[in-house]
Scaffold this motif. Structure first.
Motif, PDB file in Angstrom:
ATOM      1  N   THR A  18      -9.953   2.779   1.142  1.00 35.17           N
ATOM      2  CA  THR A  18      -8.499   2.706   1.306  1.00 35.17           C
ATOM      3  C   THR A  18      -7.849   3.956   0.723  1.00 35.17           C
ATOM      4  N   PRO A  19      -6.623   4.282   1.141  1.00 38.58           N
ATOM      5  CA  PRO A  19      -5.896   5.402   0.523  1.00 38.58           C
ATOM      6  C   PRO A  19      -5.683   5.196  -0.979  1.00 38.58           C
ATOM      7  N   ALA A  20      -5.413   3.959  -1.413  1.00 38.82           N
ATOM      8  CA  ALA A  20      -5.187   3.711  -2.839  1.00 38.82           C
ATOM      9  C   ALA A  20      -6.441   3.986  -3.648  1.00 38.82           C
ATOM     10  N   GLU A  21      -7.593   3.670  -3.097  1.00 33.75           N
ATOM     11  CA  GLU A  21      -8.855   3.955  -3.793  1.00 33.75           C
ATOM     12  C   GLU A  21      -9.053   5.465  -3.933  1.00 33.75           C
ATOM     13  N   GLU A  22      -8.780   6.217  -2.859  1.00 41.80           N
ATOM     14  CA  GLU A  22      -8.873   7.676  -2.933  1.00 41.80           C
ATOM     15  C   GLU A  22      -7.913   8.233  -3.985  1.00 41.80           C
ATOM     16  N   ALA A  23      -6.698   7.699  -4.021  1.00 44.81           N
ATOM     17  CA  ALA A  23      -5.706   8.185  -4.983  1.00 44.81           C
ATOM     18  C   ALA A  23      -6.175   7.948  -6.415  1.00 44.81           C
ATOM     19  N   LEU A 166      -4.057  -4.018  -2.496  1.00 43.27           N
ATOM     20  CA  LEU A 166      -3.497  -5.159  -1.766  1.00 43.27           C
ATOM     21  C   LEU A 166      -2.053  -4.912  -1.362  1.00 43.27           C
ATOM     22  N   LYS A 167      -1.270  -4.368  -2.281  1.00 45.57           N
ATOM     23  CA  LYS A 167       0.127  -4.060  -1.965  1.00 45.57           C
ATOM     24  C   LYS A 167       0.196  -3.035  -0.841  1.00 45.57           C
ATOM     25  N   GLU A 168      -0.689  -2.045  -0.873  1.00 48.75           N
ATOM     26  CA  GLU A 168      -0.718  -1.020   0.172  1.00 48.75           C
ATOM     27  C   GLU A 168      -1.029  -1.623   1.539  1.00 48.75           C
ATOM     28  N   HIS A 169      -1.982  -2.561   1.598  1.00 49.38           N
ATOM     29  CA  HIS A 169      -2.270  -3.241   2.873  1.00 49.38           C
ATOM     30  C   HIS A 169      -0.992  -3.892   3.424  1.00 49.38           C
ATOM     31  N   CYS A 170      -0.238  -4.565   2.560  1.00 51.38           N
ATOM     32  CA  CYS A 170       0.984  -5.238   3.011  1.00 51.38           C
ATOM     33  C   CYS A 170       2.010  -4.245   3.534  1.00 51.38           C
TER      34      CYS A 170
END
Length: 229
Positions: A18-23, A166-170
């Motif tokens: 996910t983008p959040a994981e990369e960040a 999870l928030k990013e998915h939403c």
């Protein structure tokens, strides 16, 4: 955790879910000019889950929200159960909460909560498809396959706002709400239970999101690009 400096210094390329994981990784490690691709993961979606059959087999006459995964206080389940008890005290016609997966804490014994045990894939798909919402209470997730499977089946998410993934998915899908406390959990779940127009829009958004980002052909193309890089 100093060993991780070496772990992240060695790879020639990185594939993230996910983008959040990369960040998160970029905040802590220098990736330089090495190849980075958000590959995701493929999500298998059965074409037509037997929702009515599932509800009859399990005696689920009332509308429900669902949690799918390891039932563990460390996954946010104890907090979720407390929030759901609060929701039931304030809602006029509250949803039940169905739990599926392996128990890693005492089995919950509270009004409006049903534990169905570990289900096979076809039963799990029917359970997710029949729910008004899938609750994802963990503050620590790198992907959440359960959420993606639910979105693919047209079931909106209700997730812990403390989890960036999870928030990013939403936000990216337009297919879920997120909560920071019991009041927000109760208000959000009540909205998903009562607002048919909102629910339908989120159902469409979730299906589009998974089809665009997590189909197997899309994911495999990203892996090939990563390997070529």
């Amino acid at each position: 955790f100093s060993i991780y400096r070496e772990v992240f210094a060695r790879p020639r390329a990185f594939g993230f879910l996910t983008p959040a994981e990369e960040a998160l990784v970029r905040q802590r490690f220098e990736l330089g000019s090495r190849a980075v691709v958000q590959v995701g993961v493929g999500v298998d979606v059965p074409p037509a889950p037997d929702v009515n059959g599932f509800r009859q087999r399990r005696g689920l006459a009332r509308p429900y929200a669902i949690y799918a995964g390891r039932i563990d206080a460390g996954k946010g389940c104890a907090e979720m159960l407390a929030h759901h008890a609060r929701y039931r005290r304030t809602a006029t016609d509250p949803l039940d909460l169905v739990l599926i997966g392996r128990l890693a804490m005492p089995e919950p014994r509270q009004d409006g909560v049903r534990y169905l045990g570990f289900l096979d894939e076809s039963e799990k798909a029917a359970a997710l498809a029949g729910a008004r919402a899938v609750v994802c209470p963990s503050p620590f997730e790198s992907l959440s396959i359960a959420l993606l499977e639910a979105l693919a089946l047209g079931t909106p998410g209700l997730v812990n706002a403390r989890c960036a993934v999870l928030k990013e998915h939403c936000l990216r899908s337009g297919a879920g709400l997120y909560y920071e406390d019991g009041d927000e959990y109760a208000a959000s779940l009540d909205l998903l239970a009562r607002d048919a127009h909102l629910h339908a829009g989120m159902a469409s958004g979730g299906r589009r999101y998974v089809a665009a980002e997590y189909r197997w052909d899309v994911v495999l193309d990203r892996w090939r690009a990563l390997l070529r890089a």
